[in-house]
Write a protein that holds these residues in place. Structure first.
Motif, PDB file in Angstrom:
ATOM      1  N   VAL A  98      25.016 -37.320   9.916  1.00 11.91           N
ATOM      2  CA  VAL A  98      25.971 -37.407  11.031  1.00 11.91           C
ATOM      3  C   VAL A  98      25.538 -38.525  11.973  1.00 11.91           C
ATOM      4  O   VAL A  98      26.341 -39.385  12.367  1.00 11.91           O
ATOM      5  N   SER A  99      24.255 -38.524  12.334  1.00 11.35           N
ATOM      6  CA  SER A  99      23.721 -39.575  13.198  1.00 11.35           C
ATOM      7  C   SER A  99      23.776 -40.932  12.505  1.00 11.35           C
ATOM      8  O   SER A  99      24.115 -41.954  13.119  1.00 11.35           O
ATOM      9  N   TYR A 100      23.459 -40.948  11.219  1.00 13.26           N
ATOM     10  CA  TYR A 100      23.431 -42.203  10.457  1.00 13.26           C
ATOM     11  C   TYR A 100      24.803 -42.884  10.459  1.00 13.26           C
ATOM     12  O   TYR A 100      24.933 -44.061  10.815  1.00 13.26           O
ATOM     13  N   TYR A 101      25.841 -42.121  10.083  1.00 12.22           N
ATOM     14  CA  TYR A 101      27.178 -42.716   9.999  1.00 12.22           C
ATOM     15  C   TYR A 101      27.737 -43.053  11.381  1.00 12.22           C
ATOM     16  O   TYR A 101      28.501 -44.014  11.533  1.00 12.22           O
ATOM     17  N   PHE A 102      27.353 -42.277  12.386  1.00 12.60           N
ATOM     18  CA  PHE A 102      27.809 -42.589  13.736  1.00 12.60           C
ATOM     19  C   PHE A 102      27.236 -43.932  14.191  1.00 12.60           C
ATOM     20  O   PHE A 102      27.957 -44.774  14.742  1.00 12.60           O
ATOM     21  N   LEU A 103      25.940 -44.139  13.959  1.00 11.06           N
ATOM     22  CA  LEU A 103      25.316 -45.395  14.364  1.00 11.06           C
ATOM     23  C   LEU A 103      25.861 -46.563  13.538  1.00 11.06           C
ATOM     24  O   LEU A 103      25.960 -47.690  14.037  1.00 11.06           O
ATOM     25  N   ARG A 104      26.239 -46.298  12.303  1.00 12.31           N
ATOM     26  CA  ARG A 104      26.861 -47.354  11.481  1.00 12.31           C
ATOM     27  C   ARG A 104      28.208 -47.777  12.080  1.00 12.31           C
ATOM     28  O   ARG A 104      28.563 -48.959  12.075  1.00 12.31           O
ATOM     29  N   LYS A 105      28.957 -46.793  12.605  1.00 15.83           N
ATOM     30  CA  LYS A 105      30.244 -47.100  13.238  1.00 15.83           C
ATOM     31  C   LYS A 105      30.050 -47.974  14.468  1.00 15.83           C
ATOM     32  O   LYS A 105      30.920 -48.770  14.830  1.00 15.83           O
ATOM     33  N   LEU A 106      28.904 -47.815  15.136  1.00 14.99           N
ATOM     34  CA  LEU A 106      28.601 -48.651  16.297  1.00 14.99           C
ATOM     35  C   LEU A 106      28.091 -50.027  15.880  1.00 14.99           C
ATOM     36  O   LEU A 106      27.698 -50.827  16.728  1.00 14.99           O
ATOM     37  N   LYS A 107      28.081 -50.250  14.551  1.00 18.96           N
ATOM     38  CA  LYS A 107      27.629 -51.524  13.980  1.00 18.96           C
ATOM     39  C   LYS A 107      26.179 -51.820  14.327  1.00 18.96           C
ATOM     40  O   LYS A 107      25.822 -52.956  14.647  1.00 18.96           O
ATOM     41  N   THR A 108      25.380 -50.749  14.250  1.00 19.42           N
ATOM     42  CA  THR A 108      23.939 -50.926  14.437  1.00 19.42           C
ATOM     43  C   THR A 108      23.382 -51.656  13.231  1.00 19.42           C
ATOM     44  O   THR A 108      23.511 -51.197  12.097  1.00 19.42           O
ATOM     45  N   THR A 130      20.908 -34.845  16.887  1.00 24.54           N
ATOM     46  CA  THR A 130      21.630 -34.897  18.157  1.00 24.54           C
ATOM     47  C   THR A 130      22.648 -36.021  18.252  1.00 24.54           C
ATOM     48  O   THR A 130      23.744 -35.831  18.780  1.00 24.54           O
ATOM     49  N   ILE A 131      22.321 -37.187  17.757  1.00 26.82           N
ATOM     50  CA  ILE A 131      23.136 -38.373  18.006  1.00 26.82           C
ATOM     51  C   ILE A 131      24.493 -38.261  17.325  1.00 26.82           C
ATOM     52  O   ILE A 131      24.581 -38.042  16.124  1.00 26.82           O
ATOM     53  N   GLY A 132      25.555 -38.387  18.118  1.00 23.91           N
ATOM     54  CA  GLY A 132      26.897 -38.380  17.569  1.00 23.91           C
ATOM     55  C   GLY A 132      27.528 -37.009  17.439  1.00 23.91           C
ATOM     56  O   GLY A 132      28.677 -36.893  17.030  1.00 23.91           O
ATOM     57  N   ILE A 133      26.805 -35.936  17.794  1.00 24.49           N
ATOM     58  CA  ILE A 133      27.348 -34.585  17.658  1.00 24.49           C
ATOM     59  C   ILE A 133      28.414 -34.316  18.707  1.00 24.49           C
ATOM     60  O   ILE A 133      29.462 -33.761  18.424  1.00 24.49           O
ATOM     61  N   ASN A 134      28.149 -34.700  19.938  1.00 23.54           N
ATOM     62  CA  ASN A 134      29.126 -34.475  21.011  1.00 23.54           C
ATOM     63  C   ASN A 134      28.931 -35.514  22.109  1.00 23.54           C
ATOM     64  O   ASN A 134      28.029 -36.369  22.031  1.00 23.54           O
ATOM     65  N   GLN A 135      29.746 -35.442  23.138  1.00 25.07           N
ATOM     66  CA  GLN A 135      29.717 -36.445  24.200  1.00 25.07           C
ATOM     67  C   GLN A 135      28.384 -36.449  24.936  1.00 25.07           C
ATOM     68  O   GLN A 135      27.888 -37.499  25.339  1.00 25.07           O
ATOM     69  N   LYS A 136      27.785 -35.267  25.104  1.00 27.93           N
ATOM     70  CA  LYS A 136      26.500 -35.200  25.797  1.00 27.93           C
ATOM     71  C   LYS A 136      25.452 -36.076  25.113  1.00 27.93           C
ATOM     72  O   LYS A 136      24.622 -36.696  25.761  1.00 27.93           O
ATOM     73  N   SER A 137      25.498 -36.080  23.784  1.00 26.21           N
ATOM     74  CA  SER A 137      24.495 -36.837  23.042  1.00 26.21           C
ATOM     75  C   SER A 137      24.675 -38.350  23.181  1.00 26.21           C
ATOM     76  O   SER A 137      23.797 -39.120  22.807  1.00 26.21           O
ATOM     77  N   LEU A 138      25.819 -38.771  23.710  1.00 29.12           N
ATOM     78  CA  LEU A 138      26.108 -40.202  23.811  1.00 29.12           C
ATOM     79  C   LEU A 138      25.936 -40.753  25.215  1.00 29.12           C
ATOM     80  O   LEU A 138      25.934 -41.966  25.403  1.00 29.12           O
ATOM     81  N   ASP A 139      25.780 -39.859  26.210  1.00 30.60           N
ATOM     82  CA  ASP A 139      25.774 -40.297  27.607  1.00 30.60           C
ATOM     83  C   ASP A 139      24.696 -41.327  27.905  1.00 30.60           C
ATOM     84  O   ASP A 139      24.912 -42.260  28.667  1.00 30.60           O
ATOM     85  N   ASN A 140      23.514 -41.138  27.331  1.00 31.44           N
ATOM     86  CA  ASN A 140      22.403 -42.034  27.640  1.00 31.44           C
ATOM     87  C   ASN A 140      22.044 -42.950  26.475  1.00 31.44           C
ATOM     88  O   ASN A 140      20.956 -43.511  26.439  1.00 31.44           O
ATOM     89  N   LEU A 141      22.967 -43.098  25.535  1.00 31.16           N
ATOM     90  CA  LEU A 141      22.673 -43.907  24.362  1.00 31.16           C
ATOM     91  C   LEU A 141      22.440 -45.370  24.713  1.00 31.16           C
ATOM     92  O   LEU A 141      21.661 -46.062  24.059  1.00 31.16           O
ATOM     93  N   GLY A 142      23.097 -45.818  25.775  1.00 31.93           N
ATOM     94  CA  GLY A 142      22.927 -47.210  26.184  1.00 31.93           C
ATOM     95  C   GLY A 142      21.517 -47.529  26.639  1.00 31.93           C
ATOM     96  O   GLY A 142      21.048 -48.661  26.521  1.00 31.93           O
ATOM     97  N   GLU A 143      20.796 -46.495  27.160  1.00 31.41           N
ATOM     98  CA  GLU A 143      19.426 -46.696  27.623  1.00 31.41           C
ATOM     99  C   GLU A 143      18.401 -46.182  26.622  1.00 31.41           C
ATOM    100  O   GLU A 143      17.207 -46.128  26.905  1.00 31.41           O
ATOM    101  N   SER A 144      18.872 -45.770  25.445  1.00 27.36           N
ATOM    102  CA  SER A 144      17.982 -45.166  24.454  1.00 27.36           C
ATOM    103  C   SER A 144      17.015 -46.197  23.879  1.00 27.36           C
ATOM    104  O   SER A 144      17.298 -47.403  23.829  1.00 27.36           O
ATOM    105  N   MET A 145      15.864 -45.715  23.403  1.00 29.12           N
ATOM    106  CA  MET A 145      14.891 -46.597  22.758  1.00 29.12           C
ATOM    107  C   MET A 145      15.416 -47.153  21.439  1.00 29.12           C
ATOM    108  O   MET A 145      14.817 -48.067  20.871  1.00 29.12           O
ATOM    109  N   ILE A 146      16.539 -46.595  20.963  1.00 33.36           N
ATOM    110  CA  ILE A 146      17.170 -47.154  19.767  1.00 33.36           C
ATOM    111  C   ILE A 146      17.434 -48.644  19.946  1.00 33.36           C
ATOM    112  O   ILE A 146      17.260 -49.448  19.029  1.00 33.36           O
ATOM    113  N   ASN A 147      17.837 -49.012  21.154  1.00 33.67           N
ATOM    114  CA  ASN A 147      18.207 -50.402  21.429  1.00 33.67           C
ATOM    115  C   ASN A 147      17.015 -51.351  21.384  1.00 33.67           C
ATOM    116  O   ASN A 147      17.194 -52.563  21.230  1.00 33.67           O
TER     117      ASN A 147
END
Length: 213
Positions: A50-60, A22-39
């Motif tokens: 797709v999710s891996y490289y997207f999170l790398r771009k966010l400098k995770t 899901t992560i990074g596929i479209n805008q819907k998948s990013l709406d709640n990323l700020g509150e995600s348990m990822i943080n």
């Protein structure tokens, strides 16, 4: 907030498992990323790159693993396909599954999403499209099995107008993938993971009148 306090106090190591591809596929998948348990996690387990490289771009700067999508065992696929088709009397029929998202209750998710009326009208348009363009297929409309609201809409008028239509809500979609020849879906939750794992043809719906392979 409580978990953040607990984690900081006791130095608990936390591993986050992604909810499908899901992560990074479209805008819907990013709406709640700020509150995600990822943080709040130390390590992340993802299904796809797709999710891996997207999170790398966010400098995770967290350690990440990519597990891939598990495939169905061929022997069990044939066995369960036979049982499920027999249960729903679909033997010797080509099956299309249209998977819909959960009801949004108009503004529950945000004003950017379609309201309930548009949501229901789009589903009816999609069923009509499939009937017209796939006349030799049986259409299975898979509703999301939530009971968020007192009244739910079950598309009774579609049942009357379409003889080659079966509407299911309380049968697990993961089992239904065994009998599908083609799956249409617009949802970006865990659904794509199970569709891709099934190995059948997957057509992602972008808009009510736009169908991309």
């Amino acid at each position: 907030m409580f978990y953040q306090f607990y984690k900081k106090k006791y130095s608990n190591k936390t591993i986050f498992f992604s909810h499908g591809v899901t992560i990074g596929i479209n805008q819907k998948s990013l709406d709640n990323l700020g509150e995600s348990m990822i943080n709040f996690s130390d390590e992340i387990v993802l299904f796809d790159y797709v999710s891996y490289y997207f999170l790398r771009k966010l400098k995770t700067n967290k350690k990440m693993y990519v597990s891939g999508i598990p495939k169905k065992n061929l022997f069990f696929k044939k066995f369960f396909k036979f049982l499920i088709k027999k249960k729903f009397k679909l033997r010797n029929k080509k099956v299309i599954i249209l998977v819909v998202e959960s009801e949004k209750n108009n503004s529950f998710h945000s004003s950017k999403y379609e309201n309930d009326k548009v949501f229901y009208e789009n589903i009816k348009k999609r069923v009509r499209y499939l009937n017209k363009n796939y006349p030799n297929h049986f259409i299975l409309l898979k509703l999301y099995p939530n009971q968020c609201f007192f009244d739910e809409y079950d598309f009774d008028e579609l049942k009357k107008d379409n003889k080659n239509l079966l509407i299911l809500k309380y049968f697990d979609f993961r089992w239904l993938t065994y009998i599908a020849d083609i799956i249409f879906s617009s949802t970006y939750e865990s659904t794509p993971q199970y569709i891709l794992g099934s190995g059948c043809e997957y057509i992602r719906l972008i808009k009510s009148n736009e169908y991309n392979r």
